[in-house]
Design a protein around this motif. Structure first.
Motif, PDB file in Angstrom:
ATOM      1  N   GLU A   1       3.874  -1.829  -6.231  1.00 46.98           N
ATOM      2  CA  GLU A   1       5.073  -1.870  -7.072  1.00 46.98           C
ATOM      3  C   GLU A   1       6.336  -1.831  -6.215  1.00 46.98           C
ATOM      4  N   THR A   2       7.320  -2.658  -6.592  1.00 52.46           N
ATOM      5  CA  THR A   2       8.616  -2.635  -5.896  1.00 52.46           C
ATOM      6  C   THR A   2       9.663  -1.965  -6.771  1.00 52.46           C
ATOM      7  N   TYR A   3       9.241  -1.526  -7.959  1.00 61.01           N
ATOM      8  CA  TYR A   3      10.135  -0.861  -8.912  1.00 61.01           C
ATOM      9  C   TYR A   3       9.330   0.229  -9.583  1.00 61.01           C
ATOM     10  N   VAL A   4       9.972   1.342  -9.854  1.00 59.69           N
ATOM     11  CA  VAL A   4       9.333   2.363 -10.679  1.00 59.69           C
ATOM     12  C   VAL A   4      10.413   3.129 -11.441  1.00 59.69           C
ATOM     13  N   ALA A   5      10.070   3.461 -12.684  1.00 59.05           N
ATOM     14  CA  ALA A   5      10.957   4.309 -13.479  1.00 59.05           C
ATOM     15  C   ALA A   5      10.075   5.342 -14.163  1.00 59.05           C
TER      16      ALA A   5
ATOM     17  N   LEU B   1       1.834  -4.188 -14.764  1.00 56.24           N
ATOM     18  CA  LEU B   1       2.767  -4.322 -13.644  1.00 56.24           C
ATOM     19  C   LEU B   1       3.676  -5.525 -13.903  1.00 56.24           C
ATOM     20  N   PRO B   2       4.635  -5.353 -14.828  1.00 54.54           N
ATOM     21  CA  PRO B   2       5.464  -6.503 -15.179  1.00 54.54           C
ATOM     22  C   PRO B   2       6.320  -6.981 -14.013  1.00 54.54           C
ATOM     23  N   THR B   3       6.612  -8.269 -14.040  1.00 48.33           N
ATOM     24  CA  THR B   3       7.515  -8.846 -13.043  1.00 48.33           C
ATOM     25  C   THR B   3       8.939  -8.722 -13.578  1.00 48.33           C
ATOM     26  N   TYR B   4       9.902  -8.482 -12.687  1.00 43.15           N
ATOM     27  CA  TYR B   4      11.307  -8.515 -13.110  1.00 43.15           C
ATOM     28  C   TYR B   4      12.045  -9.512 -12.242  1.00 43.15           C
ATOM     29  N   ASN B   5      13.101 -10.063 -12.796  1.00 41.92           N
ATOM     30  CA  ASN B   5      13.870 -11.055 -12.047  1.00 41.92           C
ATOM     31  C   ASN B   5      14.600 -10.400 -10.889  1.00 41.92           C
ATOM     32  N   SER B   6      14.557 -11.017  -9.725  1.00 44.85           N
ATOM     33  CA  SER B   6      15.397 -10.550  -8.627  1.00 44.85           C
ATOM     34  C   SER B   6      16.839 -10.620  -9.108  1.00 44.85           C
ATOM     35  N   GLY B   7      17.616  -9.587  -8.794  1.00 44.64           N
ATOM     36  CA  GLY B   7      19.001  -9.588  -9.244  1.00 44.64           C
ATOM     37  C   GLY B   7      19.179  -8.994 -10.628  1.00 44.64           C
ATOM     38  N   SER B   8      18.117  -8.395 -11.195  1.00 41.52           N
ATOM     39  CA  SER B   8      18.258  -7.732 -12.498  1.00 41.52           C
ATOM     40  C   SER B   8      18.210  -6.215 -12.278  1.00 41.52           C
ATOM     41  N   MET B   9      18.188  -5.441 -13.358  1.00 43.20           N
ATOM     42  CA  MET B   9      18.074  -3.992 -13.200  1.00 43.20           C
ATOM     43  C   MET B   9      16.634  -3.514 -13.453  1.00 43.20           C
TER      44      MET B   9
ATOM     45  N   GLY C   1       0.816  -1.215   0.000  1.00 44.99           N
ATOM     46  CA  GLY C   1       0.000   0.000   0.000  1.00 44.99           C
ATOM     47  C   GLY C   1       0.850   1.266   0.000  1.00 44.99           C
ATOM     48  N   THR C   2       2.166   1.142   0.129  1.00 45.16           N
ATOM     49  CA  THR C   2       3.043   2.316  -0.027  1.00 45.16           C
ATOM     50  C   THR C   2       3.672   2.226  -1.404  1.00 45.16           C
ATOM     51  N   GLY C   3       4.535   1.234  -1.608  1.00 46.60           N
ATOM     52  CA  GLY C   3       5.131   1.018  -2.922  1.00 46.60           C
ATOM     53  C   GLY C   3       6.317   1.931  -3.182  1.00 46.60           C
TER      54      GLY C   3
ATOM     55  N   ILE D   1       6.644   3.703 -15.528  1.00 49.61           N
ATOM     56  CA  ILE D   1       6.456   2.260 -15.571  1.00 49.61           C
ATOM     57  C   ILE D   1       6.776   1.675 -14.203  1.00 49.61           C
ATOM     58  N   ARG D   2       5.944   0.750 -13.776  1.00 52.17           N
ATOM     59  CA  ARG D   2       6.205   0.103 -12.476  1.00 52.17           C
ATOM     60  C   ARG D   2       6.441  -1.384 -12.673  1.00 52.17           C
ATOM     61  N   GLY D   3       6.959  -2.044 -11.669  1.00 50.19           N
ATOM     62  CA  GLY D   3       7.205  -3.478 -11.742  1.00 50.19           C
ATOM     63  C   GLY D   3       7.214  -4.095 -10.352  1.00 50.19           C
ATOM     64  N   GLN D   4       7.257  -5.409 -10.337  1.00 50.68           N
ATOM     65  CA  GLN D   4       7.246  -6.135  -9.055  1.00 50.68           C
ATOM     66  C   GLN D   4       8.296  -7.234  -9.158  1.00 50.68           C
TER      67      GLN D   4
END
Ligand code: NAD
Length: 473
Positions: free
Chosen positions: A310-314, A446-454, A229-231, A284-287
């Motif tokens: 989202e755990t990622y945002v650009a 909300l695309p998923t990205y691999n842990s350990g990627s950019m 709920g924060t993101g 763009i956001r991602g998880q």
């Protein structure tokens, strides 16, 4: 030699993570530098029932890395007192006032009080009201308040929170921390920008793009209660990234040049507030998913399996100031990324020699964390690279940890490195439309990205030129 401070510091949330990891070590460093020495006391409060002795042991543990001199640390911790205190209980404030009054006499603290709210902001208004009503603010010296993120979850709640705090404290008494503003490299920026060739080129005339990267390698670390709920947008961009952007854009040579604080506010107010089309195109956001043997976000403890957090945002901001017309300001942040780094990468339109004896470069990277330094290179020419460390850059200036610097400034009443209410409102004006668009977005992107990627591949598309992200890792 700096003046010794006379003060009682009251710390709400003294058993918490922030106090343990950051605030006690910062205070100890101030003690070792005699900025606080004979005439200070710290009252730690939280709900648990700890004794003064137990509290002092905890502080010693927190400061272990800072000193091996047990006499020194014992003298430091002897100034700490603990009061079991539920912030919702009126009677507890009476006890707090009595303790503060007796310590004031013991340490002759000149009636100066600094309140630090190191706990969830939902309590800030309540604490402020009680401090006022139970007469804790009626003192002969100064009274100041230190608070930090999250300050609201949108413009409306930030204004409401401010209103509640202002029942007890005036704007000039409120020190809103964004600890990035206390970091060495951000403090050094005005000097860096005033190097003759950088000064000349620090505008759309010399710069073609700016990128801010705040990459974290850790995941949410059992903090789903806060993070869900924060993101990433609210957790990192609304505050830290926007303050970094404001510090980069704020000119050294404005005719109306006020303090760094005013200049940052002006820079923020000049950023375009994105409309729906721009949000769709430029943000763009991602998880994070699996990778590196780690759990995906959706399997973290406390995260629902349909979470849209989202755990990622650009994204991309742009300024309407004539100084910055047409210069894209890209940013990205994410958890579980390939590396841990907070940095600004700047592409210049033509190669520059920014310091005597160094090769010409067109990419300047300002590394904020870890290990503040700068690097330069010519785009796509790795053998042109150089790096200048902090010592060389500053002629041997000492590094100062951000909380230490900011607490010292608050004790001195210096406000330049804190966030004003205008600045705070401006950040939410930029963030709110993105959050509301995302809340209603169907189908959700909300695309998923691999842990350990950019981060997600899609985030590369928001950069419209050939070079992509300057920092690729
Ligand atoms: P925490 O959960 O570890 O600690 C919270 C503290 O509040 C504890 O001491 C707890 O006992 C106390 N508390 C809770 N309810 C109470 C009540 N009713 N009465 C009295 N005390 C009560 O939290 P934290 O990580 O230390 O964070 C504190 C604040 O700092 C939050 O606003 C957080 O967002 C902010 N912050 C923390 C960090 C960090 O690195 N931990 C970084 C930036 C900002």
């Amino acid at each position: 030699m700096k003046n010794e401070q006379h003060v009682i510091i009251t710390l709400f949330g003294a058993t918490g993570d922030l106090a343990h990891r950051k605030l006690f070590p910062a205070l100890f460093r101030l003690f070792k530098e005699h900025i606080i020495d004979e005439h200070f006391a710290v009252i730690g409060t939280a709900r648990r029932s700890w004794s003064d002795e137990y509290f002092r042991e905890k502080i010693k543990e927190a400061c272990l890395e800072e000193s091996e001199d047990s006499e020194d640390i014992n003298r430091f911790t002897s100034h700490f007192y603990y009061l079991s205190h539920d912030v919702t209980n009126t009677a507890h404030y009476v006890a707090l006032n009595n303790l503060a009054n007796s310590l004031e006499e013991k340490y002759s603290t000149h009636g100066n009080r600094l309140y630090y709210m190191a706990m969830a902001p939902q309590f800030f208004g309540l604490i402020a009201t009680h401090l006022n009503e139970e007469n804790l603010l009626n003192v002969s010296g100064y009274k100041r308040l230190l608070i930090e993120k999250p300050l609201g979850r949108d413009l409306e709640s930030a204004i409401q929170l401010d209103k509640e705090i202002k029942n007890a404290f005036k704007e000039e008494q409120i020190f809103r921390i964004d600890h990035y503003l206390g970091k060495d490299m951000i403090k050094f920026l005005p000097k860096l920008k005033s190097l003759p060739l950088l000064k000349e080129n620090w505008s759309y005339k010399g710069i073609s793009k700016i990128e801010v990267t705040m990459a974290e390698s850790l995941g949410i670390e059992h903090r789903a209660g806060y993070y869900e709920g924060t993101g990433a947008l609210r957790d990192m961009i609304q505050n830290h990234a926007l303050q970094i952007i404001a510090s980069i854009l704020s000119p050294n040579n404005r005719p109306e040049s006020g303090s760094q604080q005013t200049l940052r506010s002006i820079s923020l107010s000049e950023l375009f507030i994105p409309n729906t089309d721009q949000i769709k195109q430029n943000f763009i956001r991602g998880q994070y998913g699996e990778g590196d043997g780690q759990l995906p976000y959706l399997s973290e403890e406390g995260v629902g399996n349909e979470s849209r957090t989202e755990t990622y945002v650009a994204g991309k901001f742009e300024s309407q100031s004539p100084t910055w017309k047409g210069v894209p300001i890209y940013f990205r942040t994410g958890k579980r990324m390939k590396t841990k780094s907070a940095r600004v990468d700047i592409l210049f339109k033509k190669p520059l020699i920014i310091l005597k004896g160094l090769k010409p470069i067109n990419v300047l990277s300002i590394i904020i964390d870890p290990n503040p330094h700068i690097t330069g290179r010519l785009l796509d020419k790795e053998n042109s690279r150089w790096s200048v460390d902090w010592r060389t850059l500053t002629n041997g200036e000492k590094q100062i940890e951000a909380y230490q610097r900011l607490i010292e400034e608050a004790l001195n009443g210096e406000k330049a490195d804190f966030v004003t209410i205008e600045n705070l409102k401006q950040t939410w004006r930029l963030i709110d439309p993105i959050e509301s668009y995302w809340e209603s977005e169907e189908p959700i992107n909300l695309p998923t990205y691999n842990s350990g990627s950019m981060g997600p591949e899609l985030a590369n598309k928001i950069i419209k030129d050939d070079s992509g992200w300057l920092f690729k890792k």
